[in-house]
Every structure is written in structure tokens, then in C-alpha cells.
Enzyme design. Structure first.
Site: not given
Ligand code: UD1
Length: 427
Positions: A22-23, A92, A116, A121, A313, A405
């Protein structure tokens, strides 16, 4: 309004072939916009998030169709740069369209993504990274929900304050256009980012270093809309989180599982944890075998971290399996602030769990009992299915839409391993 009905207590036994990730599929689908063309994505999982991304691509002017597990995206006629709000808020990963539309069209409008219920986020790192690359960003709407960007990247070095997976992927795609070259430092090194790089390279772009903490992207000279169309065939990598979910299901039920199509090096920390719990793990090539004792022991202290650490995850699934492991387990969730969503439901099933901030302390009980429980998010929902398989008696898991999902036919997969689970629809 579907739900799962599970008769617990049966050890899962047998073989399972892991599906596409998925990711990886979601950012790569967004990346099909970067280069006009006909893109065949093989091993694409047939899951709800992918279907929503497909609808978004269609709304932007792409044509899509499926041939079994191959998703074909014809992005030649993408002409729209505004992602419809009602689709954005469902998922997202729609945020990736910011980078890919910017690369293709030099402009993009999105609405703040949904996803989620596991934490705030925000997308501040995506936005400030784009601004550092010379993109104009305007945030508007009553709640700042509308994000409009325009411009082409001038290149330069962006140092992320935290290795965000999504921000890394978004900035890579945005940086494909424009005059300058871009370096992203302190970026995330998840294997799915390397998979995105593989697809972008096939599309003719120069992206290097994905899978490490520094990525280099060569700007293509202008927006990409002038490039001739391409034809690509790409295999999406395997889903290490789906694989881990099945491993935990086998471990938690005292089962024996052979997983095929999964590189063990993607799951080092997960395999270490189940070994610490007393399961035997044999891994070679792209096969992992897990043989679990009747009762596991605690894995001790487990902390979630960016790759190659223990994946957030997989944390809800490990927490579930720990509820019946001998001894005391401590799980520290370092990535998301609200990722113990299934704790209340597990307690209803007889688990002994205390949470304090980032920490969950789990005291192993001899068994869980069946209950009516509700999935509130994707991985927490899958973890409740595991709890049902481990429990004595019948468990009903509602909120299956969350599980859909990210898992394709989770119930079918479990049934092939002998688990007693049925999907039913409320009258
Ligand atoms: C991706 C994965 C998700 C996984 C996560 C962490 C996909 C589609 N989803 O989510 O399954 O759980 O990586 O391995 O690949 N953050 C901020 N500001 C930002 C961006 C992120 O504060 O602009 C924070 C988030 O709230 C979170 C942390 O950084 O606490 C990690 O987020 P991130 O690595 O960005 O996760 P996703 O890309 O959303």
C-alpha cells in the site's frame, strides 16, 4: 456496515504470498502524473486507499483500468490541477498529488488530507520544504484546509527537521521539475521511498540516494508537461506491513506460517521481536518461516522508530500479541501520538494494559475472551482481528471499512491458513 465474525483459538498454519505494498502503490500512483504516459503497475493491491487514489487520478483527467492485479494509469490527458475536496479528505496519501501535480503542471491545489485517527498528522514539513525550493504556497479556507501551490522548483538543499516519509516523497516529486538540482537531507529511508525512486527512474528522471538519509534529484529544466509521453511497466514492492500482520497472527495463535515473496531484511526488527517472544524464525531468499510455541513470552521493551527500526504500523499488532505473552511488555510509540486506539477494546477482551503518554505497559494474561469490538483505524483494526483469532470464543469486529483501506481480503488470507473468520453484512 460489514463486520468480521471470528471463532478464536485455532493456530494459523500454512503458506501465504504477500501482496503489493500500500505505502508504495499510493505514492507511485501519484507519481504516474509526473510523466505523461501509460503506466502499468503490477502487483498493485486492490484496497480501498488505492481505489480512492484511482478516483482522484480520474478526476484529474487520467484514465485507469485493472487487469487482475495490474493497474493501468494513462496519465497523458491529465489537465486538472485541483484535487476534489471530497476525495482528498478520505485519504491522507492524497497529499502526494501536491508534488506530482507541481512537477507536471507547475501548480496544484489540495485540501488537507484525511486518514487514520492516530494523531494530528500536520503537513507543515511538506509546505516548508516546498517553500524552501521556491514554490509559492497559499493556505486558505476557514480552517486553513485549502493549500494552493505554484511555481517550479529552483532547487537547493532542504534539511527536514524529522525524516517524514510523506514529506520526503512529496519533495522528491516536486523537485523533478525546474531548473535547479535538489538535495534533501535528513530524509526518510523507508524502502517504499526507494521503490518510488525505481519508478521515477523508469520514467526517465534522475533521482539518486533513496533508501539513505540524503536524496539527490536532478531538475528537468522546466515543468514536465513538455516531455514526450512514456510507456512503463513497474512491479510494486511487497507489503512488509501486511507480512508482519500475518507473522503476528501466526505467532499469537501458536501457529506455523511460511510467507512467500517477502525479503527478510525489510522486517529485521519485527522478526527480532517475535524471536525474543520464543518463536523460531527461518529466513532465506524471499521466504520467511515462523514457528510459534503455544504460549509466547514478552518481547521486553519495544520502541517504534523510522526505518530500519521497529515500524509504527506493526505496533498495534505486537501490542495485541503481547497481551497473552508471559511477563511484562513495554511498548513506546515514538511516531504517532494516539496509536493505542484499540487498547479499550482489548481490555474488554480481558487484556491488562496501562498507557501513560507514549508508553503502554502490558501484563500478559493467560487468555483473551471473545467480545464485540470496533475497529477505529487501519492497523488497530487489523490488530483486533488478531485478538479475535487468539481469543477463546466468538469475536465480532465492526468498522471493517478501516481495515479495507490497507488489507486486501484479510479474511480470505486468514481462512487459507485455517482461521475461522467470516465477513458479514449488517441487515
Ligand atoms: C507514512 C506511511 C504510514 C506510516 C508512516 C510512518 C504512507 C502512505 N504512509 O505516513 O503508514 O505509519 O509513514 O512510518 O507511506 N509529521 C509532521 N509534519 C509533517 C509530516 C509529518 O509533524 O509535515 C509527523 C507526523 O505527524 C508523524 C511523523 O511526522 O508524527 C511521521 O510522519 P510521516 O513519516 O510523514 O508519515 P506519513 O508519510 O504520513
Amino acid at each position: 456496515m460489514d463486520y468480521y465474525e471470528i471463532e478464536g483459538g485455532i493456530p494459523l498454519r500454512g503458506e501465504y504470498r504477500v501482496k503489493g505494498a500500500k505505502n508504495s502503490a499510493l505514492p507511485i500512483m501519484a507519481a504516474t502524473v509526473c510523466r505523461a504516459g501509460v503506466h502499468e503497475l503490477y502487483d498493485c493491491p486492490r484496497i480501498e486507499d488505492v481505489f480512492i487514489m484511482e478516483k482522484i487520478l480520474q478526476a484529474l483527467g487520467a484514465r485507469t483500468y485493472w487487469q487482475d492485479h495490474c493497474l493501468v494509469v494513462d496519465s497523458r490527458n491529465v489537465c486538472e490541477s485541483v484535487v476534489p475536496a471530497e476525495l482528498m479528505t478520505e485519504m491522507r496519501s492524497s497529499v502526494f498529488l501536491l508534488g506530482s501535480l507541481l512537477a507536471r503542471c507547475g501548480e496544484a491545489t489540495i485540501y488537507r488530507p484525511g486518514g487514520c485517527n492516530i494523531g494530528k498528522r500536520p503537513i507543515d514539513m511538506h509546505i516548508s520544504g516546498l517553500q524552501q525550493l521556491g514554490i509559492e504556497v497559499e493556505v486558505s479556507g476557514e480552517y486553513g484546509e485549502k493549500v494552493s501551490c505554484c511555481g517550479v522548483c529552483r532547487g537547493g538543499t532542504v534539511t527536514l527537521p524529522y525524516p517524514s516519509v510523506g514529506a520526503t516523497e512529496n519533495l522528491i516529486m516536486a523537485a523533478l521539475s525546474g531548473d535547479g538540482d535538489t538535495i534533501i537531507e535528513n530524509c526518510a529511508s523507508e524502502p517504499e521511498i526507494a521503490d518510488l525512486q525505481g519508478f521515477l527512474r523508469l520514467c526517465g528522471f534522475q533521482v539518486y540516494g533513496c533508501g539513505t538519509d540524503t536524496v539527490f534529484i536532478k531538475g528537468s529544466g522546466s515543468t514536465i508537461s513538455r516531455m514526450p509521453s512514456a510507456e512503463t511497466m513497474y512491479f510494486i514492492m511487497e507489503d512488509r506491513i501486511e507480512a508482519a500482520t500475518y507473522i503476528m497472527a501466526a505467532a499469537g495463535t501458536g501457529g506455523r506460517l511460511v510467507l512467500r515473496g517477502i525479503r527478510p531484511e525489510l522486517l529485521k526488527e519485527v522478526l527480532r521481536a517475535v524471536e525474543r517472544m520464543g518463536a523460531a524464525v527461518h529466513a532465506s531468499g524471499d521466504i520467511i518461516e515462523v514457528i510459534s510455541p503455544r504460549r509466547l513470552r514478552s518481547p521486553g521493551i519495544v520502541v517504534t522508530e523510522p526505518f530500519p527500526g521497529f515500524p509504527t504500523d506493526c505496533q498495534p499488532q505486537l501490542l495485541t500479541v503481547s497481551t497473552v505473552a508471559r511477563g511484562l511488555t513495554t511498548i513506546r510509540e515514538e511516531i504517532f501520538e494516539s496509536r493505542f486506539t484499540h487498547k479499550k477494546e482489548l481490555i474488554k477482551m480481558g487484556a491488562n494494559i496501562e498507557t501513560c503518554g507514549k508508553n503502554a505497559i502490558i501484563k500478559g494474561v493467560p487468555f483473551l475472551h471473545g467480545e464485540k469490538v470496533e475497529a477505529l483505524d487501519l492497523r488497530g483494526g487489523a490488530a483486533l482481528v488478531l485478538a479475535g483469532l487468539m481469543a477463546e470464543g466468538r469475536t465480532t469486529v465492526t468498522g471493517v471499512r478501516h481495515i479495507d483501506r490497507g488489507y486486501e481480503d484479510l479474511d480470505k488470507g486468514i481462512r487459507t491458513l485455517g482461521g475461522l473468520i467470516e465477513r458479514r453484512t449488517c441487515d
